[in-house]
Enzyme design. Structure first.
Site, PDB file in Angstrom:
ATOM      1  N   ASN A  13       0.873  -1.174   0.000  1.00 24.06           N
ATOM      2  CA  ASN A  13       0.000   0.000   0.000  1.00 24.06           C
ATOM      3  C   ASN A  13       0.911   1.225   0.000  1.00 24.06           C
ATOM      4  OD1 ASN A  13      -1.786   2.068   0.479  1.00 24.06           O
ATOM      5  ND2 ASN A  13      -2.756   1.120   2.265  1.00 24.06           N
ATOM      6  N   LYS A  20       3.453   0.811   3.031  1.00 27.47           N
ATOM      7  CA  LYS A  20       3.019  -0.156   4.034  1.00 27.47           C
ATOM      8  C   LYS A  20       3.049  -1.525   3.379  1.00 27.47           C
ATOM      9  CE  LYS A  20      -0.752   1.468   6.578  1.00 27.47           C
ATOM     10  NZ  LYS A  20      -2.184   1.394   6.910  1.00 27.47           N
ATOM     11  N   ARG A  70      -2.639  -2.096  -3.451  1.00 29.90           N
ATOM     12  CA  ARG A  70      -3.803  -1.248  -3.279  1.00 29.90           C
ATOM     13  C   ARG A  70      -3.718  -0.107  -4.280  1.00 29.90           C
ATOM     14  NH1 ARG A  70      -5.037   3.605   0.799  1.00 29.90           N
ATOM     15  NH2 ARG A  70      -7.268   3.726   0.398  1.00 29.90           N
ATOM     16  N   HIS A 159     -12.968   3.070  -0.308  1.00 30.40           N
ATOM     17  CA  HIS A 159     -12.976   2.146   0.831  1.00 30.40           C
ATOM     18  C   HIS A 159     -13.632   0.805   0.454  1.00 30.40           C
ATOM     19  CE1 HIS A 159     -12.985   5.818   3.761  1.00 30.40           C
ATOM     20  NE2 HIS A 159     -11.761   5.353   3.634  1.00 30.40           N
ATOM     21  N   GLY A 189     -12.745   6.078   9.726  1.00 32.34           N
ATOM     22  CA  GLY A 189     -11.323   6.207  10.054  1.00 32.34           C
ATOM     23  C   GLY A 189     -10.944   7.669   9.901  1.00 32.34           C
ATOM     24  N   ARG A 220     -11.631  16.235   6.028  1.00 34.18           N
ATOM     25  CA  ARG A 220     -12.488  16.529   4.872  1.00 34.18           C
ATOM     26  C   ARG A 220     -13.893  16.877   5.338  1.00 34.18           C
ATOM     27  NH1 ARG A 220     -11.239  11.034   2.297  1.00 34.18           N
ATOM     28  NH2 ARG A 220      -8.974  11.154   2.361  1.00 34.18           N
ATOM     29  N   ASP A 261      -8.138  14.491  15.094  1.00 34.47           N
ATOM     30  CA  ASP A 261      -8.174  13.202  15.794  1.00 34.47           C
ATOM     31  C   ASP A 261      -9.405  13.123  16.690  1.00 34.47           C
ATOM     32  OD1 ASP A 261      -7.740  11.026  17.598  1.00 34.47           O
ATOM     33  OD2 ASP A 261      -5.624  11.068  17.012  1.00 34.47           O
ATOM     34  N   GLY A 309     -10.820   3.114  12.661  1.00 36.13           N
ATOM     35  CA  GLY A 309     -10.349   3.709  13.927  1.00 36.13           C
ATOM     36  C   GLY A 309     -11.449   4.235  14.844  1.00 36.13           C
ATOM     37  N   GLU A 360      -8.094  -4.403   5.555  1.00 38.44           N
ATOM     38  CA  GLU A 360      -8.005  -4.171   4.114  1.00 38.44           C
ATOM     39  C   GLU A 360      -6.874  -4.963   3.482  1.00 38.44           C
ATOM     40  OE1 GLU A 360      -8.547   0.083   5.293  1.00 38.44           O
ATOM     41  OE2 GLU A 360      -9.323   0.285   3.261  1.00 38.44           O
TER      42      GLU A 360
HETATM   43  P1  ADP Z   1      -6.985   5.466   8.414  1.00 41.49           P
HETATM   44  O1  ADP Z   1      -8.206   5.971   7.739  1.00 41.49           O
HETATM   45  O2  ADP Z   1      -5.814   6.372   8.283  1.00 41.49           O
HETATM   46  O3  ADP Z   1      -6.686   4.003   8.166  1.00 41.49           O
HETATM   47  P2  ADP Z   1      -7.861   4.608  11.033  1.00 41.49           P
HETATM   48  O4  ADP Z   1      -8.912   3.697  10.569  1.00 41.49           O
HETATM   49  O5  ADP Z   1      -6.697   4.031  11.763  1.00 41.49           O
HETATM   50  O6  ADP Z   1      -7.321   5.587   9.934  1.00 41.49           O
HETATM   51  O7  ADP Z   1      -8.561   5.696  11.984  1.00 41.49           O
HETATM   52  C1  ADP Z   1      -7.791   6.723  12.533  1.00 41.49           C
HETATM   53  C2  ADP Z   1      -8.651   7.558  13.430  1.00 41.49           C
HETATM   54  O8  ADP Z   1      -9.311   6.740  14.396  1.00 41.49           O
HETATM   55  C3  ADP Z   1      -7.818   8.520  14.244  1.00 41.49           C
HETATM   56  O9  ADP Z   1      -7.640   9.717  13.582  1.00 41.49           O
HETATM   57  C4  ADP Z   1      -8.659   8.723  15.480  1.00 41.49           C
HETATM   58  O10 ADP Z   1      -9.468   9.866  15.278  1.00 41.49           O
HETATM   59  C5  ADP Z   1      -9.566   7.516  15.535  1.00 41.49           C
HETATM   60  N1  ADP Z   1      -9.350   6.731  16.736  1.00 41.49           N
HETATM   61  C6  ADP Z   1      -8.380   5.822  17.003  1.00 41.49           C
HETATM   62  N2  ADP Z   1      -8.519   5.328  18.245  1.00 41.49           N
HETATM   63  C7  ADP Z   1      -9.602   5.933  18.789  1.00 41.49           C
HETATM   64  C8  ADP Z   1     -10.253   5.860  20.055  1.00 41.49           C
HETATM   65  N3  ADP Z   1      -9.828   5.054  21.012  1.00 41.49           N
HETATM   66  N4  ADP Z   1     -11.339   6.646  20.240  1.00 41.49           N
HETATM   67  C9  ADP Z   1     -11.784   7.458  19.278  1.00 41.49           C
HETATM   68  N5  ADP Z   1     -11.208   7.586  18.083  1.00 41.49           N
HETATM   69  C10 ADP Z   1     -10.124   6.827  17.833  1.00 41.49           C
END
Ligand code: ADP
Length: 373
Positions: A13, A20, A70, A159, A189, A220, A261, A309, A360
């Site tokens: 990726n 990655k 990917r 996605h 995420g 976004r 975040d 996430g 993924e």
């Molecule tokens: P990506 O889209 O880059 O793959 P992820 O699926 O890893 O990202 O999601 C990342 C986001 O998940 C982070 O920016 C954060 O906002 C959120 N996140 C991660 N852990 C937690 C948590 N314990 N509580 C709330 N949000 C979280």
């Protein structure tokens, strides 16, 4: 989809400054890692070629059967994974205008891997492909058809590997074949999108020609009145690039609360911070709107699956996004939700609400095997 191709699969990726990788033997991960700040001063590698070269030198590649890449945008050309040849490379290159931030890096990964592993078959797995089943009625924008055709303007969605994987896992959780199950998948995420999956096929998704519309994301905006763009330009004097930044990189949670975040937003909200509270409310309400819209499109809903996430880790988001929907058969059990049990709806609910960690890379490995089998 079970793998029939024997041997290991290396999944790559490539981002603009990162690589990655994960090496699979069946469902087992043999190795994985991340090369960062490629091409940047003090970074791990000078370019993608050097990055992949150093990764390959650390791996035991005996029995490597394939490399799965990917690729973000498959445009109108790809509705399934593609075994890479010169024509596929050219097609991915021609799609760069539709995904200027992503496809060049994905393409670099493919070209480098072909050069360094010339005897190993390579497969491109597209984020858009799962959505190729969307009917014209949800994929078409209501603009001049000739302009749309010439410039390939339509909804593609993203996605896809995550929505495919998670919707299939949801069917497994229900103990029924995917073809008999209707699911709304919520991939939350950094990027975020919802998908209506009807009998295993995507029929609608919130992202569009680009990954900008739909849900509120880390940086976004998600949905916005397109005429806001004219206003920002004509009245606000902003250039197209400035507006692009405002919506794609400084929007979403970052625009509303100053940070992208969700963990920070949740912490500040629990301390009573007004901006963080509004950001949270806009984020969760947008999800709820699409759950309602997709329930209508699907006609009958069996499951809602949270993933990525935020979806996997933020019970408070899951509860707020589905609050007040008991009349639609949708409810979240507070204890199950807090424990992030796979099923978080109360026993006997008409709609099973669940939390399913996405994977993924595993899905790309599976699709790579499938394409070569
Ligand atoms: P990506 O889209 O880059 O793959 P992820 O699926 O890893 O990202 O999601 C990342 C986001 O998940 C982070 O920016 C954060 O906002 C959120 N996140 C991660 N852990 C937690 C948590 N314990 N509580 C709330 N949000 C979280």
């Amino acid at each position: 989809m079970s793998g029939r191709l024997a041997g290991a699969v290396l999944v790559l990726n490539c981002g603009s400054s990162s690589l990655k990788y994960r090496l699979f033997d069946g469902a087992d991960t043999l190795a994985h890692g991340l090369v960062e700040r490629i091409g940047e001063p003090g970074g791990d590698a000078a370019d993608h070629g050097a990055a992949l070269g150093s990764v390959l030198s650390t791996l035991d590649l005996t029995g490597l059967a394939a490399v799965g890449h990917r690729v973000v945008h498959g445009g109108p050309d790809f509705s399934a994974p593609a075994v890479v040849d010169d024509a596929v490379v050219d097609a991915v290159r021609r799609l760069i205008p539709l995904a200027p931030l992503h496809n060049p890096a994905n393409l670099a990964g493919i070209e480098v891997a072909r050069r360094l592993l010339p005897n190993v078959p390579q497969v491109a797995v597209f984020d858009t492909a799962f959505h190729a089943t969307m009917p014209e009625a949800t994929a078409t924008y209501a603009i001049d058809v000739e302009v749309a055709r010439r410039l390939r303007v339509r909804k593609y969605g993203f996605h896809g590997t995550s929505h495919a994987y998670v919707s299939r896992c949801a069917a497994t959780l229900l103990g029924r074949p995917p073809a008999e199950v209707n699911v709304i998948t919520l991939h939350l995420g950094n990027g975020a999108s919802a998908c209506a999956v009807h009998g295993g096929r995507s029929i609608a998704t919130t992202m569009g020609m680009t990954p900008l519309p739909g849900l509120v994301m880390g940086t976004r905006s998600g949905d916005i009145d397109p005429a806001v763009v004219f206003h920002l330009h004509r009245v606000g004097g902003m250039s197209i690039d400035e507006i692009d930044n405002l919506l794609n990189r400084d929007g979403g949670l970052r625009g509303l609360a100053g940070e992208n975040d969700m963990r920070a937003v949740l912490r500040r909200r629990s301390e009573g911070d007004a901006a963080a509270t509004l950001a949270f409310d806009v984020y969760c309400t947008r999800i709820k709107q699409y759950v309602g819209a997709y329930l209508a499109l699907l006609g009958r809903l069996d499951a809602i699956a949270f993933t990525a996430g935020v979806g996997e880790n933020a019970p408070v988001v899951r509860a707020a996004a589905l609050a007040g929907l008991a009349g639609l058969g949708i409810a979240v059990d507070p204890d199950r939700n807090a424990r992030a049990e796979p099923v978080i709806s109360p026993p006997g609910s008409p709609v099973t609400v669940c939390v399913i960690p996405t994977d993924e890379e595993f899905e790309i490995a599976e699709q790579t095997r499938h394409a070569l089998a």
